[in-house]
Write a protein that holds these residues in place. Structure first.
Motif, mmCIF file in Angstrom:
data_model
loop_
_atom_site.group_PDB
_atom_site.id
_atom_site.type_symbol
_atom_site.label_atom_id
_atom_site.label_comp_id
_atom_site.label_asym_id
_atom_site.label_seq_id
_atom_site.Cartn_x
_atom_site.Cartn_y
_atom_site.Cartn_z
ATOM 1 N N SER A 78 0.702 -1.238 0.047
ATOM 2 C CA SER A 78 0.074 -0.052 -0.019
ATOM 3 C C SER A 78 0.702 1.144 0.170
ATOM 4 O O SER A 78 1.787 1.396 0.930
ATOM 5 C CB SER A 78 -0.819 -0.076 1.342
ATOM 6 O OG SER A 78 -1.688 1.141 1.368
ATOM 7 N N HIS A 107 -4.188 3.071 -4.852
ATOM 8 C CA HIS A 107 -5.675 3.294 -4.325
ATOM 9 C C HIS A 107 -6.524 4.454 -5.021
ATOM 10 O O HIS A 107 -5.767 5.499 -5.330
ATOM 11 C CB HIS A 107 -5.191 3.881 -2.900
ATOM 12 C CG HIS A 107 -4.575 2.950 -2.013
ATOM 13 N ND1 HIS A 107 -5.633 1.918 -1.345
ATOM 14 C CD2 HIS A 107 -3.563 2.486 -1.528
ATOM 15 C CE1 HIS A 107 -4.918 1.209 -0.306
ATOM 16 N NE2 HIS A 107 -3.459 1.641 -0.729
ATOM 17 N N LEU A 128 -7.091 -3.056 0.111
ATOM 18 C CA LEU A 128 -5.924 -4.141 0.161
ATOM 19 C C LEU A 128 -6.796 -5.469 0.320
ATOM 20 O O LEU A 128 -5.750 -6.433 -0.302
ATOM 21 C CB LEU A 128 -5.248 -3.784 1.546
ATOM 22 C CG LEU A 128 -3.806 -4.088 1.928
ATOM 23 C CD1 LEU A 128 -2.963 -3.286 0.588
ATOM 24 C CD2 LEU A 128 -3.290 -3.602 2.938
ATOM 25 N N ALA A 152 1.781 -7.966 4.608
ATOM 26 C CA ALA A 152 1.547 -6.558 4.011
ATOM 27 C C ALA A 152 2.625 -5.461 4.351
ATOM 28 O O ALA A 152 3.345 -5.696 5.313
ATOM 29 C CB ALA A 152 0.216 -5.977 4.485
ATOM 30 N N GLY A 154 3.253 -1.479 4.128
ATOM 31 C CA GLY A 154 2.694 -0.096 3.780
ATOM 32 C C GLY A 154 3.676 1.052 4.304
ATOM 33 O O GLY A 154 4.210 1.090 5.162
ATOM 34 N N GLY A 158 -0.104 4.252 3.356
ATOM 35 C CA GLY A 158 -0.266 2.980 3.361
ATOM 36 C C GLY A 158 0.291 2.143 4.580
ATOM 37 O O GLY A 158 -0.246 1.204 4.937
ATOM 38 N N THR A 161 -2.906 2.278 6.363
ATOM 39 C CA THR A 161 -3.708 1.249 5.822
ATOM 40 C C THR A 161 -3.368 0.022 6.451
ATOM 41 O O THR A 161 -4.351 -0.936 6.736
ATOM 42 C CB THR A 161 -3.697 1.242 4.409
ATOM 43 O OG1 THR A 161 -3.841 2.654 4.043
ATOM 44 C CG2 THR A 161 -4.430 0.047 3.494
ATOM 45 N N VAL A 162 -2.127 -0.435 6.524
ATOM 46 C CA VAL A 162 -1.767 -1.767 6.908
ATOM 47 C C VAL A 162 -2.161 -1.867 8.346
ATOM 48 O O VAL A 162 -2.568 -3.177 9.055
ATOM 49 C CB VAL A 162 -0.142 -2.045 6.588
ATOM 50 C CG1 VAL A 162 0.022 -3.438 7.311
ATOM 51 C CG2 VAL A 162 -0.201 -2.103 5.255
#
Length: 322
Positions: A78, A107, A128, A152, A154, A158, A161-162
């Motif tokens: 991300s 995104h 994601l 993941a 990020g 990001g 996000t993770v």
């Protein structure tokens, strides 16, 4: 027996250390009632590589080649706000060479050319998860992926996000107080630029957690303060956390340092003299012309990424296997 076991371990490590060639392709993951997600996918292959352009970079890959092997762990990436799926191509390529399948998304509404959803950050974790769905079920090479081994990565937004995807519950009502106290910070300036309070939804989307993610690398996470005091209490997987010592975009202690305080068992790295964008791939001459602020380095970014990528690969190998 001990000698045989030791020899087996040595051979296993030697097999892990062998670098594969890297295959590459672009893909599109459909999203119900929305735009499809643009993806870039790297993976191990037996095909020969060649230099090919990727956005403003050049990478060595075998474009469109068949994936080699089976049971590879998957790492989804991300990007930061205003970024794209090529931003961490060198880290993705290092992982693919080490035996991982890597999928980076762009995104929707949070790119250089479209910032319409940059403040709708709680919608990102669901994107994601959609990438994980696509790569493990619909991608032509899905048989090469082990759906039980998913990580993941990020950076910046990001990273947020993770953290949210692995169980984090942010309190975005803290953003107003944060920006009243620090109006010059990047996230607060971005909010004003995009329309002030109206840029942030009054009722943000609920965060989509994804228990399929078993390990996470988080670099310079945005909005770290929003997880205090208990918003990361449900994070139970291994996390590798990175902070740039001289991060002027997300200055400490409000972001990565705040996350470290909430995840004290995370593997924590502070990169001396580094700036925020040093976690992105080393700049090409073309990128430096288009976005010079991203390419101002206090450190040798190329040298740093050799260590950074090695540590990321080592962490995911330890936590997911390869």
């Amino acid at each position: 027996m001990k000698a045989l076991a030791a020899m087996a371990a040595i051979l296993a490590l030697a097999g892990q250390a062998r670098a594969a060639n890297v295959g590459f392709e672009t893909a599109s993951a459909p999203v119900a009632s929305d735009k499809p997600l643009a993806l870039t996918i790297w993976y191990p292959t037996d095909a020969p590589e060649r230099a090919v352009p990727l956005s403003l970079y050049v990478q060595s890959v075998a474009t469109g080649a068949a994936p080699a092997g089976h049971g590879h762990p998957l790492v989804v990436i991300s990007h930061g706000t205003g970024g794209a799926n090529a931003d961490h191509y060198d880290t993705a390529r290092a992982l693919a060479a080490a035996g991982f399948v890597v999928a980076a998304l762009t995104h929707t509404g949070d790119t250089q050319g479209d910032r319409s959803r940059s403040m709708r950050i709680t919608e990102r974790p669901a994107e994601l998860s959609r990438v994980i769905d696509y790569v493990t079920r619909d991608w032509r090479g899905h048989d090469a992926v082990d759906p039980a081994k998913i990580g993941a990565f990020g950076f910046s937004s990001g990273g947020f996000t993770v953290l949210a995807a692995i169980g984090g519950e942010p309190d975005l009502t803290t953003l107003a107080r944060h920006c009243a106290e620090h109006p010059h910070f990047y996230d607060c300036a971005l909010q004003r630029q995009l329309g002030g309070a109206a840029a942030t939804p009054a009722n943000p989307a609920a965060v989509a957690h994804d228990p399929r993610i078993k390990a996470a690398v988080v670099a310079a996470p945005a909005l770290g303060f929003a997880f205090a005091p208990n918003g990361l209490s449900r994070v139970a997987i291994p996390v590798q956390l990175w902070r740039a010592e001289w991060d002027t975009v997300l200055p400490q202690p409000y972001y990565a340092q705040a996350v470290h305080g909430l995840l004290p068992k995370a593997e924590y790295h502070v990169v001396p003299a580094a700036e925020h964008f040093d976690f992105m791939a080393p700049c090409s001459a073309n990128l430096a012309k288009v976005a010079p602020s991203i390419c101002v380095d206090n450190i040798d970014r190329t040298a740093f990424h050799k260590t950074f990528n090695s540590d990321v690969v080592r962490f995911f190998r330890t936590t997911l296997g390869s």
